[in-house]
Motif scaffolding. Structure first.
Motif, PDB file in Angstrom:
ATOM      1  N   ASP A   7      29.841   8.592  38.594  1.00  0.00           N
ATOM      2  CA  ASP A   7      29.946   9.046  39.982  1.00  0.00           C
ATOM      3  C   ASP A   7      28.722   9.844  40.429  1.00  0.00           C
ATOM      4  O   ASP A   7      28.313   9.768  41.582  1.00  0.00           O
ATOM      5  CB  ASP A   7      31.187   9.931  40.165  1.00  0.00           C
ATOM      6  N   TRP A   8      28.151  10.648  39.537  1.00  0.00           N
ATOM      7  CA  TRP A   8      27.017  11.497  39.902  1.00  0.00           C
ATOM      8  C   TRP A   8      26.237  11.897  38.653  1.00  0.00           C
ATOM      9  O   TRP A   8      26.718  11.759  37.536  1.00  0.00           O
ATOM     10  CB  TRP A   8      27.492  12.760  40.636  1.00  0.00           C
ATOM     11  N   TYR A   9      25.002  12.354  38.864  1.00  0.00           N
ATOM     12  CA  TYR A   9      24.244  12.979  37.776  1.00  0.00           C
ATOM     13  C   TYR A   9      23.263  13.978  38.370  1.00  0.00           C
ATOM     14  O   TYR A   9      22.941  13.927  39.555  1.00  0.00           O
ATOM     15  CB  TYR A   9      23.511  11.940  36.918  1.00  0.00           C
ATOM     16  N   TYR A  10      22.799  14.901  37.541  1.00  0.00           N
ATOM     17  CA  TYR A  10      21.792  15.863  37.973  1.00  0.00           C
ATOM     18  C   TYR A  10      20.442  15.149  38.018  1.00  0.00           C
ATOM     19  O   TYR A  10      19.955  14.665  37.003  1.00  0.00           O
ATOM     20  CB  TYR A  10      21.710  17.036  36.996  1.00  0.00           C
ATOM     21  N   GLU A  27      19.694   8.752  28.667  1.00  0.00           N
ATOM     22  CA  GLU A  27      18.789   9.876  28.444  1.00  0.00           C
ATOM     23  C   GLU A  27      19.245  11.149  29.152  1.00  0.00           C
ATOM     24  O   GLU A  27      18.689  12.222  28.924  1.00  0.00           O
ATOM     25  CB  GLU A  27      17.383   9.506  28.924  1.00  0.00           C
ATOM     26  N   ILE A  28      20.237  11.039  30.014  1.00  0.00           N
ATOM     27  CA  ILE A  28      20.736  12.206  30.747  1.00  0.00           C
ATOM     28  C   ILE A  28      21.786  12.912  29.897  1.00  0.00           C
ATOM     29  O   ILE A  28      22.745  12.282  29.443  1.00  0.00           O
ATOM     30  CB  ILE A  28      21.359  11.778  32.089  1.00  0.00           C
ATOM     31  N   PRO A  29      21.637  14.217  29.643  1.00  0.00           N
ATOM     32  CA  PRO A  29      22.617  14.946  28.830  1.00  0.00           C
ATOM     33  C   PRO A  29      24.033  14.795  29.385  1.00  0.00           C
ATOM     34  O   PRO A  29      24.233  14.714  30.604  1.00  0.00           O
ATOM     35  CB  PRO A  29      22.132  16.401  28.930  1.00  0.00           C
TER      36      PRO A  29
END
Length: 213
Positions: free
Chosen positions: A161-164, A150-152
């Motif tokens: 490694d990372w996400y907003y 669901e994360i763009p």
């Protein structure tokens, strides 16, 4: 004349399997220490909760480890105080919050200098430029949270490694009773009337909020 502070934004970056899957709203992660619970999985290296038995298995492993190391999570920022309190009450896992008022650079330093110790951070919350730096140095452990799809795509690292995690907007804060004339834009801050009265929210070389401003 009152000081004018440029308020920046910070984006949470994702990572630690123990922290994320158990519900803390976290940021980029260094490796989680292997646990010794009755499981054939090594939660320090798995890349999703589904690959190691699901949420119940993760909670059991996290409880066996006994504690979660976080860093630079002020209790009055992004509702972290409530989140950490509810996390501990629900999962019976102690949270050690090191240096609550620290900077993103402090987090990078801790990952490097505390590696292999009982103080090694399990999860981080830092500005995006620092997450990219940590990833480029191989300091972050890839992990994809349950809602990964669901994360763009432009708000996460393809490998996990990372996400907003959360974001905000740059704004100007000032004392309306002391600052005259009132600033109306960032361009207006070049007015000579503000000379010596403009401040950033921290050191731009260490804090994402100040760098963004």
């Amino acid at each position: 004349m009152g000081k004018i502070t440029s308020l920046g934004w910070t984006l949470g970056i994702a990572g630690s399997s123990l922290a994320i899957a158990a519900g803390v709203a976290p940021a980029s992660s260094a490796s989680v220490r292997p646990v010794t619970a009755a499981s054939s999985c090594d939660w320090a290296t798995v890349t999703s909760v589904a690959s190691c038995g699901g949420m119940s298995a993760l909670v059991k492993a996290a409880q066996a480890e006994g504690q979660l190391n976080v860093i630079t999570l002020p209790p009055n920022w992004a509702n972290y105080g409530t989140l950490m309190s509810e996390f501990q009450a629900k999962y019976h896992i102690k949270i050690n919050d090191a240096d609550p008022e620290g900077s993103s650079q402090d987090e990078i330093n801790a990952v490097i200098h505390e590696k292999g110790t009982s103080k090694e951070p399990d999860v981080l919350d830092m500005g995006p430029s620092f997450a990219l730096e940590g990833a480029s140095q191989g300091l972050l452990a890839p992990y994809k949270v349950t809602e990964w799809s669901e994360i763009p795509g432009n708000e996460k690292a393809a490998n996990g490694d990372w996400y907003y995690d959360y974001g905000g907007y740059i704004s100007i804060g000032y004392n309306a009773g002391a600052v005259k004339p009132a600033p109306t834009s960032f361009k207006s801050l070049s007015n000579p009337a503000y000379k010596g009265d403009i401040a950033l929210d921290g050191n731009p070389t260490e804090a994402g909020a100040a760098f963004a401003a």
